[in-house]
Design a protein around this motif. Sequence first.
Motif, PDB file in Angstrom:
ATOM      1  N   ALA A   1       5.372   8.972  -1.277  1.00 14.53           N
ATOM      2  CA  ALA A   1       4.363   8.453  -0.145  1.00 14.53           C
ATOM      3  C   ALA A   1       5.225   7.616   0.855  1.00 14.53           C
ATOM      4  O   ALA A   1       6.345   7.221   0.643  1.00 14.53           O
ATOM      5  CB  ALA A   1       3.295   7.641  -0.998  1.00 14.53           C
TER       6      ALA A   1
ATOM      7  N   GLU B   1      -8.570  -2.676   3.233  1.00 17.78           N
ATOM      8  CA  GLU B   1      -7.471  -2.761   4.235  1.00 17.78           C
ATOM      9  C   GLU B   1      -7.728  -3.491   5.608  1.00 17.78           C
ATOM     10  O   GLU B   1      -6.980  -4.189   6.263  1.00 17.78           O
ATOM     11  CB  GLU B   1      -7.459  -1.273   4.896  1.00 17.78           C
ATOM     12  CG  GLU B   1      -6.541  -0.347   3.983  1.00 17.78           C
ATOM     13  CD  GLU B   1      -6.292   1.187   4.395  1.00 17.78           C
ATOM     14  OE1 GLU B   1      -6.262   1.219   5.664  1.00 17.78           O
ATOM     15  OE2 GLU B   1      -6.231   1.966   3.704  1.00 17.78           O
TER      16      GLU B   1
ATOM     17  N   PHE C   1       0.921  -1.119   0.170  1.00 11.38           N
ATOM     18  CA  PHE C   1      -0.017   0.014  -0.014  1.00 11.38           C
ATOM     19  C   PHE C   1       0.768   1.123  -0.135  1.00 11.38           C
ATOM     20  O   PHE C   1       2.002   1.149   0.331  1.00 11.38           O
ATOM     21  CB  PHE C   1      -0.815   0.133   1.235  1.00 11.38           C
ATOM     22  CG  PHE C   1      -1.960  -0.971   1.578  1.00 11.38           C
ATOM     23  CD1 PHE C   1      -1.699  -2.329   1.792  1.00 11.38           C
ATOM     24  CD2 PHE C   1      -3.290  -0.808   1.073  1.00 11.38           C
ATOM     25  CE1 PHE C   1      -2.765  -3.367   1.761  1.00 11.38           C
ATOM     26  CE2 PHE C   1      -4.221  -1.554   1.351  1.00 11.38           C
ATOM     27  CZ  PHE C   1      -3.945  -2.995   1.586  1.00 11.38           C
ATOM     28  N   ARG C   2       0.223   2.189  -0.300  1.00  6.08           N
ATOM     29  CA  ARG C   2       1.072   3.517  -0.031  1.00  6.08           C
ATOM     30  C   ARG C   2       0.052   4.780   0.318  1.00  6.08           C
ATOM     31  O   ARG C   2      -1.251   4.477  -0.256  1.00  6.08           O
ATOM     32  CB  ARG C   2       1.686   4.264  -1.519  1.00  6.08           C
ATOM     33  CG  ARG C   2       0.977   4.249  -2.475  1.00  6.08           C
ATOM     34  CD  ARG C   2       1.531   4.590  -3.832  1.00  6.08           C
ATOM     35  NE  ARG C   2       0.765   4.862  -5.138  1.00  6.08           N
ATOM     36  CZ  ARG C   2       1.127   4.994  -6.339  1.00  6.08           C
ATOM     37  NH1 ARG C   2       2.377   4.725  -6.519  1.00  6.08           N
ATOM     38  NH2 ARG C   2       0.264   5.160  -7.221  1.00  6.08           N
ATOM     39  N   GLN C   3       0.443   5.765   1.011  1.00  6.99           N
ATOM     40  CA  GLN C   3      -0.302   6.933   1.319  1.00  6.99           C
ATOM     41  C   GLN C   3       0.450   8.175   1.123  1.00  6.99           C
ATOM     42  O   GLN C   3       1.503   8.251   2.022  1.00  6.99           O
ATOM     43  CB  GLN C   3      -0.755   6.665   2.836  1.00  6.99           C
ATOM     44  CG  GLN C   3      -1.899   7.780   3.314  1.00  6.99           C
ATOM     45  CD  GLN C   3      -2.415   7.427   4.678  1.00  6.99           C
ATOM     46  OE1 GLN C   3      -1.676   6.812   5.425  1.00  6.99           O
ATOM     47  NE2 GLN C   3      -3.595   7.934   4.776  1.00  6.99           N
TER      48      GLN C   3
ATOM     49  N   LYS D   1      -3.799  12.287   1.245  1.00  5.12           N
ATOM     50  CA  LYS D   1      -4.512  11.489   0.620  1.00  5.12           C
ATOM     51  C   LYS D   1      -4.892   9.827   1.107  1.00  5.12           C
ATOM     52  O   LYS D   1      -4.135   9.728   2.281  1.00  5.12           O
ATOM     53  CB  LYS D   1      -3.649  11.074  -0.844  1.00  5.12           C
ATOM     54  CG  LYS D   1      -3.696  12.116  -1.695  1.00  5.12           C
ATOM     55  CD  LYS D   1      -3.254  11.730  -3.006  1.00  5.12           C
ATOM     56  CE  LYS D   1      -3.259  13.021  -4.098  1.00  5.12           C
ATOM     57  NZ  LYS D   1      -2.539  12.450  -5.424  1.00  5.12           N
ATOM     58  N   GLU D   2      -5.712   9.206   0.841  1.00  7.95           N
ATOM     59  CA  GLU D   2      -6.363   7.992   1.572  1.00  7.95           C
ATOM     60  C   GLU D   2      -5.070   7.206   1.075  1.00  7.95           C
ATOM     61  O   GLU D   2      -4.404   7.057  -0.077  1.00  7.95           O
ATOM     62  CB  GLU D   2      -7.681   7.681   1.131  1.00  7.95           C
ATOM     63  CG  GLU D   2      -8.751   8.395   1.618  1.00  7.95           C
ATOM     64  CD  GLU D   2      -9.794   7.741   1.339  1.00  7.95           C
ATOM     65  OE1 GLU D   2     -11.144   8.447   1.852  1.00  7.95           O
ATOM     66  OE2 GLU D   2     -10.055   6.813   0.505  1.00  7.95           O
ATOM     67  N   ARG D   3      -4.867   5.679   1.772  1.00 13.03           N
ATOM     68  CA  ARG D   3      -4.164   4.899   1.569  1.00 13.03           C
ATOM     69  C   ARG D   3      -4.669   4.030   0.318  1.00 13.03           C
ATOM     70  O   ARG D   3      -5.912   3.742   0.621  1.00 13.03           O
ATOM     71  CB  ARG D   3      -3.719   4.031   2.702  1.00 13.03           C
ATOM     72  CG  ARG D   3      -2.518   2.863   2.668  1.00 13.03           C
ATOM     73  CD  ARG D   3      -1.944   2.769   4.296  1.00 13.03           C
ATOM     74  NE  ARG D   3      -2.978   2.080   5.011  1.00 13.03           N
ATOM     75  CZ  ARG D   3      -2.656   2.014   6.389  1.00 13.03           C
ATOM     76  NH1 ARG D   3      -1.524   2.164   6.784  1.00 13.03           N
ATOM     77  NH2 ARG D   3      -3.576   1.634   7.069  1.00 13.03           N
ATOM     78  N   GLU D   4      -3.743   3.731  -0.595  1.00 16.56           N
ATOM     79  CA  GLU D   4      -4.419   2.857  -1.404  1.00 16.56           C
ATOM     80  C   GLU D   4      -3.323   1.738  -1.782  1.00 16.56           C
ATOM     81  O   GLU D   4      -2.256   1.670  -1.576  1.00 16.56           O
ATOM     82  CB  GLU D   4      -4.163   3.576  -2.961  1.00 16.56           C
ATOM     83  CG  GLU D   4      -2.835   4.249  -3.282  1.00 16.56           C
ATOM     84  CD  GLU D   4      -2.893   4.920  -4.736  1.00 16.56           C
ATOM     85  OE1 GLU D   4      -3.899   4.972  -5.447  1.00 16.56           O
ATOM     86  OE2 GLU D   4      -1.966   5.487  -5.040  1.00 16.56           O
TER      87      GLU D   4
ATOM     88  N   TYR E   1       5.278   3.913   2.215  1.00 13.02           N
ATOM     89  CA  TYR E   1       4.897   2.731   1.425  1.00 13.02           C
ATOM     90  C   TYR E   1       4.773   1.591   2.534  1.00 13.02           C
ATOM     91  O   TYR E   1       5.791   1.552   3.137  1.00 13.02           O
ATOM     92  CB  TYR E   1       5.730   2.106   0.365  1.00 13.02           C
ATOM     93  CG  TYR E   1       5.511   3.094  -0.869  1.00 13.02           C
ATOM     94  CD1 TYR E   1       5.946   4.449  -1.034  1.00 13.02           C
ATOM     95  CD2 TYR E   1       4.901   2.326  -1.907  1.00 13.02           C
ATOM     96  CE1 TYR E   1       5.831   4.958  -2.186  1.00 13.02           C
ATOM     97  CE2 TYR E   1       4.754   3.053  -3.118  1.00 13.02           C
ATOM     98  CZ  TYR E   1       5.165   4.207  -3.264  1.00 13.02           C
ATOM     99  OH  TYR E   1       4.938   5.068  -4.363  1.00 13.02           O
ATOM    100  N   TYR E   2       3.498   0.908   2.683  1.00 12.18           N
ATOM    101  CA  TYR E   2       3.448  -0.165   3.591  1.00 12.18           C
ATOM    102  C   TYR E   2       3.355  -1.312   2.977  1.00 12.18           C
ATOM    103  O   TYR E   2       2.852  -1.625   2.020  1.00 12.18           O
ATOM    104  CB  TYR E   2       2.095  -0.034   4.258  1.00 12.18           C
ATOM    105  CG  TYR E   2       2.069   1.686   5.108  1.00 12.18           C
ATOM    106  CD1 TYR E   2       1.551   2.654   4.427  1.00 12.18           C
ATOM    107  CD2 TYR E   2       2.215   1.546   6.544  1.00 12.18           C
ATOM    108  CE1 TYR E   2       1.510   3.829   5.226  1.00 12.18           C
ATOM    109  CE2 TYR E   2       2.187   2.693   6.935  1.00 12.18           C
ATOM    110  CZ  TYR E   2       1.698   3.794   6.439  1.00 12.18           C
ATOM    111  OH  TYR E   2       1.691   4.935   7.093  1.00 12.18           O
TER     112      TYR E   2
END
Length: 131
Positions: free
Chosen positions: A87, A115, A33-35, A39-42, A89-90
């Motif tokens: 961003a 999520e 994911f990235r945020q 912005k929202e996480r995507e 990154y997760y």
Amino acid sequence: QEPLVESGGGSVQAGGSLKLACDAYGFYCATWFRQAPGKEREGVAAVDSVGTITYADSVKGRFIISKDSRAKKVYLEMNDLKPEETALYYCAADTVGVSVSIRPSGNSCRMPPREREYNRWGRGTQVTVSS
């Protein structure tokens, strides 16, 4: 449980590349994911336990997700990076099996991901892309 551990973030110029790594194993799906700020996480890329891969449309052709089961790692190779991809990154893993999309054509990790279906998360690694 201990959080997942991401590594490989950094600063690059637009058009550059980075490769992220995550210590993850024993999952049904692992997703990056990235945020970005404000912005929202995507979700951007996912791989399931047998190696089936799904990507968000925005990164297709530029990002490559892979897994090394022996090393217990999931990687995200990011090419042709853009400034708007700056961003945190997760890495996230679903060890329960709820993130798998079951279709007659074959199973894969849901994209976009939900999520709440991921029970293990990392703290994130920062990627900064300058113009």
